[in-house]
Design an enzyme around this catalytic site. Structure first.
Site, PDB file in Angstrom:
ATOM      1  N   ASP A   1      41.795  41.288  37.712  1.00  0.00           N
ATOM      2  CA  ASP A   1      41.208  40.935  38.999  1.00  0.00           C
ATOM      3  C   ASP A   1      42.200  41.199  40.131  1.00  0.00           C
ATOM      4  O   ASP A   1      41.828  41.708  41.195  1.00  0.00           O
ATOM      5  CB  ASP A   1      40.793  39.463  38.991  1.00  0.00           C
ATOM      6  CG  ASP A   1      39.988  39.098  37.762  1.00  0.00           C
ATOM      7  OD1 ASP A   1      38.924  39.692  37.558  1.00  0.00           O
ATOM      8  OD2 ASP A   1      40.442  38.239  36.989  1.00  0.00           O
TER       9      ASP A   1
ATOM     10  N   HIS B   1      38.873  33.197  35.514  1.00  0.00           N
ATOM     11  CA  HIS B   1      38.493  34.599  35.351  1.00  0.00           C
ATOM     12  C   HIS B   1      36.982  34.626  35.118  1.00  0.00           C
ATOM     13  O   HIS B   1      36.487  34.728  34.002  1.00  0.00           O
ATOM     14  CB  HIS B   1      39.233  35.230  34.175  1.00  0.00           C
ATOM     15  CG  HIS B   1      38.792  36.643  33.895  1.00  0.00           C
ATOM     16  ND1 HIS B   1      38.928  37.645  34.815  1.00  0.00           N
ATOM     17  CD2 HIS B   1      38.214  37.201  32.819  1.00  0.00           C
ATOM     18  CE1 HIS B   1      38.456  38.768  34.314  1.00  0.00           C
ATOM     19  NE2 HIS B   1      38.002  38.531  33.098  1.00  0.00           N
TER      20      HIS B   1
END
Length: 341
Positions: free
Chosen positions: A164, A192
């Site tokens: 990410d 996440h």
């Protein structure tokens, strides 16, 4: 990282080793992308019994590549064998969420996997073994693993949010027209998942001190409407396009994560899912993605950052999701203890 040419090779365990992420990851490890160009590795590859034939093909390919850094490779479906003497472990394998599957059911499936792997790590890993959990839900799976591996310090267990982070850095670099290496100050907060918060409020561009990244990217409203949801949903977008998950970028992020942790981040802020001590109002012990720096094989949460009101809302939302997952996982663990899962 210093050469280990005269020392035993680093034992690296990879689970889910016949899967597509591992297929991109293993060559990168053998090429020195994770531990440096002079560190030899002994791979321990763990799979479930039905995937052992496929894993055998992966082993043949690794052998045929003739990697100078690959000292040995062991393929097994026995967790005790896979984790014995491990200096580093990359836990890619997890039970995937199927159509209509409730979160509690997914956590129950993964509790069995990460209980067994946690116990094997606890019993056999080398002192100082560093663990990164990749299989989703990664943050909560890391918590479950830690529960069943009490001899491994929580600081040595992490969840992957570097993918990410890399996505956010790439998006900023494209928006401001700068090389990727010039972008700093980006971080990922939280889970996440689609509640993660990609934070660019302190992003900087080397050589361009007057550039206000938030303004260049259209201001807070544009970040909320476009940038943030794009990063949050990037994995789903890739699956929709490829009909498969983001294996290449995940493998790169795993290498980046471990390389920063082991070799240092050179003062740069990176993102890791770690168990903090209550920083930024997050419940202590929660595996939460924070901005961190790494040196000497240790991570440190960057403290003292100013969190604006908009950022606080995002951080609180992802924290609430993680606490709900944690509550569900603890219920699963309690039920598992009673039924001896």
């Amino acid at each position: 990282m210093a050469s280990n040419g005269g020392d035993p090779p680093m034992v690296v365990t990879v689970t889910g080793a016949a899967g597509q992420i591992a297929y991109s990851l293993l060559p990168a490890i053998c090429a020195g992308r994770m531990f440096g160009p002079t560190t030899r590795v002994a791979l321990r590859l763990l799979e479930i019994p039905p995937a052992m034939t496929s894993l055998g093909g992966v082993v043949m390919e690794l052998t045929d590549c003739a990697w100078p850094l690959l000292a040995s490779v062991t393929a097994t479906s026995d967790a005790a064998e896979a984790f014995a003497g491990a200096n580093a472990a990359v836990l890619v394998g997890a039970f995937p969420r199927g159509p209509g599957m409730e979160r509690a059911e997914l956590l129950a499936k993964n509790a069995g996997i990460f209980k067994a792997q946690g116990a094997a790590l606890d019993a056999g890993a080398a002192p100082g073994c560093k663990v990164v959990v990749v299989g989703n839900p990664a943050n909560t799976n890391a918590m479950i693993l830690s529960h069943f591996a009490p001899s491994i310090p929580k600081k040595n267990i992490s969840a992957l949010t570097r993918l990410d982070h890399n996505r956010a850095v790439a998006a900023v670099a494209a928006a401001v027209g700068a090389p990727l290496g010039d972008v700093g100050g980006v971080c990922i907060w939280g889970n996440h998942s689609s509640t993660q918060y990609p934070d660019v409020t302190r992003a900087t561009v080397a050589g361009k001190p007057d550039v206000n990244v938030v303004e260049v990217m259209g201001g807070q409203q544009a970040l909320s409407e476009t940038f943030i949801p794009t990063i949050q949903k990037r994995g789903a977008a890739i699956i929709a396009a490829r009909k498969m998950s983001s294996a290449m970028s995940a493998a790169k992020a795993i290498c980046d994560h471990m390389a920063s942790w082991v070799g240092g981040s050179d003062g740069a802020t990176v993102s890791m899912g770690v168990a903090g001590a209550g920083e930024y109002g997050i419940e202590a012990g929660t595996f939460f993605s924070y901005p961190v720096t790494c040196t000497g094989g240790e991570w440190s949460i960057v403290e003292g950052l100013t969190v604006d009101e908009a950022s606080r809302k995002y951080i609180d939302a992802t924290s609430q999701e993680l606490q709900a997952e944690r509550s569900d996982a603890l219920s699963v663990l309690s039920a598992a203890a009673e039924s001896k899962l």
